[in-house]
Design a protein around this motif. Structure first.
Motif, PDB file in Angstrom:
ATOM      1  N   ILE A  61       0.842  -1.198   0.000  1.00  0.00           N
ATOM      2  CA  ILE A  61       0.000   0.000   0.000  1.00  0.00           C
ATOM      3  C   ILE A  61       0.875   1.245   0.000  1.00  0.00           C
ATOM      4  CG2 ILE A  61      -1.591   1.378   1.417  1.00  0.00           C
ATOM      5  CD1 ILE A  61      -2.898  -1.276   2.261  1.00  0.00           C
ATOM      6  N   ALA A  62       1.893   1.262   0.856  1.00  0.00           N
ATOM      7  CA  ALA A  62       2.758   2.442   0.965  1.00  0.00           C
ATOM      8  C   ALA A  62       3.514   2.711  -0.328  1.00  0.00           C
ATOM      9  CB  ALA A  62       3.745   2.266   2.123  1.00  0.00           C
ATOM     10  N   ALA A  65       0.504   2.007  -3.940  1.00  0.00           N
ATOM     11  CA  ALA A  65      -0.770   2.733  -3.951  1.00  0.00           C
ATOM     12  C   ALA A  65      -0.579   4.189  -3.564  1.00  0.00           C
ATOM     13  CB  ALA A  65      -1.760   2.053  -3.015  1.00  0.00           C
ATOM     14  N   VAL A  66       0.103   4.431  -2.446  1.00  0.00           N
ATOM     15  CA  VAL A  66       0.266   5.805  -1.973  1.00  0.00           C
ATOM     16  C   VAL A  66       1.451   6.486  -2.667  1.00  0.00           C
ATOM     17  CG1 VAL A  66       0.700   7.239   0.062  1.00  0.00           C
ATOM     18  CG2 VAL A  66      -0.806   5.255   0.235  1.00  0.00           C
ATOM     19  N   GLY A  67       2.608   5.820  -2.661  1.00  0.00           N
ATOM     20  CA  GLY A  67       3.817   6.417  -3.215  1.00  0.00           C
ATOM     21  C   GLY A  67       3.767   6.610  -4.722  1.00  0.00           C
ATOM     22  N   GLY A  69       1.079   5.573  -6.789  1.00  0.00           N
ATOM     23  CA  GLY A  69      -0.280   5.799  -7.276  1.00  0.00           C
ATOM     24  C   GLY A  69      -0.713   4.867  -8.394  1.00  0.00           C
ATOM     25  N   VAL A  73      -6.289   1.789  -3.292  1.00  0.00           N
ATOM     26  CA  VAL A  73      -6.047   1.313  -1.929  1.00  0.00           C
ATOM     27  C   VAL A  73      -7.274   0.639  -1.349  1.00  0.00           C
ATOM     28  CG1 VAL A  73      -5.419   2.055   0.399  1.00  0.00           C
ATOM     29  CG2 VAL A  73      -4.428   3.197  -1.561  1.00  0.00           C
TER      30      VAL A  73
END
Length: 191
Positions: A61-62, A65-67, A69, A73
């Motif tokens: 996820i980190a 998804a977040v880093g 994109g 998520v």
């Protein structure tokens, strides 16, 4: 319950395919390859076995998804291809810890079969290495590989609860968590 079951089954199916493909592929590479490749696969499988699925989920996820994109998520998506896209990271999180066991058993099985007399006899008859591997090594090595793959896939069902919770997937795992919270013991037993 049907949409929840569909999400969980698709997630388990994707994770199972990833586990088996990467596990057998890397195990074959380690079993038939050189010393460096064998050492790399053994190190990666040790890391994979030591990584719980919830840790893999948080890292995925980190990073992805977040880093970066690249992946969503939350949720399981609508429609088949969108669901596959949404369930990619959860499937990878489930498969990371499990492919390692399959790879180790594959490596040991292939090495064991490659050293047997019937393989040496096939080489002395002049058969190609590809034919020897396919007919004599893999055919006999598949018995323990199939066994560990089946046990691993069955054991993955329990890990879906954690991964579905981490990714916010509305599946059977989230139904189990909701039922435990509501003290609905009949649903908990059914799940």
């Amino acid at each position: 319950i049907a949409p929840r079951l569909g999400s969980t089954l698709l997630l388990l199916g994707m994770a199972s395919i990833l586990m088996v493909v990467f596990g057998i592929g890397l195990g074959l590479a380690a079993g038939l390859g050189g010393r460096k490749l064998d050492g790399g696969v053994r190190a990666a499988s040790s890391f994979g076995i030591a990584t719980p699925s919830f840790v893999a989920a948080i890292v995925l996820i980190a990073v992805f998804a977040v880093g970066l994109g690249w992946f969503p998520v939350f949720g399981s998506g609508e429609g088949f291809f969108n669901r596959v896209y949404h369930l990619t990271l959860p499937a990878v999180a489930l498969a990371i810890a499990q492919w390692s066991s399959i790879a180790r058993v594959t490596r040991i099985s292939v090495r064991s079969e490659a050293d047997k007399e019937h393989v040496e006899t096939a080489r002395s008859r002049g058969l190609s290495e590809h034919t020897i591997i396919r007919r004599h090594v893999l055919r006999n090595a598949m018995i323990p590989i199939t066994t560990i793959a089946g046990l691993t896939i069955a054991g993955t069902i329990a890990a879906t609860v954690v991964v579905e919770t981490a990714f916010g997937i509305n599946g059977m795992g989230s139904l189990l968590i909701e039922s435990v919270t509501a003290k609905d013991f009949a649903v908990v037993q059914a799940v």
